[in-house]
Scaffold this motif. Sequence first.
Motif, short mmCIF file in Angstrom:
data_model
loop_
_atom_site.label_atom_id
_atom_site.label_comp_id
_atom_site.label_asym_id
_atom_site.label_seq_id
_atom_site.Cartn_x
_atom_site.Cartn_y
_atom_site.Cartn_z
N THR A 1 -27.97 6.07 -10.23
CA THR A 1 -28.72 5.40 -8.71
C THR A 1 -29.27 4.01 -9.08
O THR A 1 -28.98 3.57 -10.35
N THR B 1 -31.85 1.18 -8.20
CA THR B 1 -33.33 0.43 -7.52
C THR B 1 -33.17 -0.53 -7.80
O THR B 1 -33.39 -1.37 -8.22
N VAL B 2 -33.87 -0.99 -6.56
CA VAL B 2 -34.07 -2.37 -5.97
C VAL B 2 -35.40 -2.41 -6.17
O VAL B 2 -36.02 -1.95 -5.44
N TYR B 3 -35.45 -3.50 -7.10
CA TYR B 3 -36.85 -4.00 -7.35
C TYR B 3 -37.40 -5.18 -7.05
O TYR B 3 -36.21 -6.24 -7.78
N GLY C 1 -31.59 -5.59 -8.92
CA GLY C 1 -30.71 -4.18 -8.68
C GLY C 1 -30.42 -3.67 -10.37
O GLY C 1 -30.54 -3.70 -11.08
N GLU D 1 -28.32 2.29 -12.74
CA GLU D 1 -28.14 3.35 -13.94
C GLU D 1 -26.75 4.84 -13.67
O GLU D 1 -26.79 4.80 -12.51
N ARG E 1 -27.49 -4.51 -15.26
CA ARG E 1 -29.09 -5.19 -13.59
C ARG E 1 -28.04 -6.04 -12.86
O ARG E 1 -27.34 -6.64 -13.33
N THR F 1 -41.53 10.26 -9.88
CA THR F 1 -40.37 8.90 -10.11
C THR F 1 -40.79 8.06 -9.12
O THR F 1 -40.69 6.28 -10.02
N LEU F 2 -41.72 7.78 -7.72
CA LEU F 2 -42.10 6.91 -7.27
C LEU F 2 -42.91 6.02 -8.16
O LEU F 2 -42.90 5.15 -7.97
N ALA G 1 -40.33 0.44 -12.47
CA ALA G 1 -38.95 0.34 -12.05
C ALA G 1 -37.78 0.49 -12.67
O ALA G 1 -37.19 0.90 -12.69
N SER H 1 -36.50 2.45 -16.82
CA SER H 1 -37.21 2.82 -16.94
C SER H 1 -36.94 2.04 -18.66
O SER H 1 -36.34 1.17 -18.81
#
Length: 139
Positions: free
Chosen positions: A8, A10-12, A20, A23, A34, A84-85, A89, A91
Motif C-alpha cells: 500500500t 498512502t500519501v498525506y 508517501g 507499506e 517513507r 481504514t480511511l 495516515a 500506522s
Amino acid sequence: MQISVSSTLTVYHDGQFWVGLAERVEDGRYGAARIVFGAEPSDEEILQFVVGKWEKISFFGGKPAEASKPAKNPKRRAREAAKTLKQPAMSTKAQQALANQRETMKRESAQARSQRRADEAETRFEQRKLKHKQKHRGH
C-alpha cells in the motif's frame, strides 16, 4: 511454493511536506518506507513513482506480520475500508519500522564518521612524521 505480496502507498501532508508511506507485507514479513514528495504530487506523478521507482525502495522492518483474512461480505469490506480511511495516515507499525530505520542510519553514519576522523588523524600524523624527517635530513 507461493509467495504472497501486499503493498500500500498512502500519501498525506505532514504539516510541511507531502509524504508517501509505503507499506509491504511479503511472505508474512512487514516492512515500511517513507518517501518525501515535497510539493503535492499529482496522480500521474504518483503513478510514475510506483511504476518506475517502487522496486528500488528499501523497506525496513522485517518483522512477522499478523495475517488478515479478507472478508467475503461486501458490506463488511465497505465498513473496514471506511474505518481504514478514518484512521491516521501512519500506522504505529509503520512508525516503529521508520524509527528503526532512522536509528540504523544514525548508527551507521556515526561509525562512518568515527572511521573517517580516525583516518584523517592517521594521515595528519603521517604528514607530521614525514615533515619532521625532512627537516632533519641534511644534518
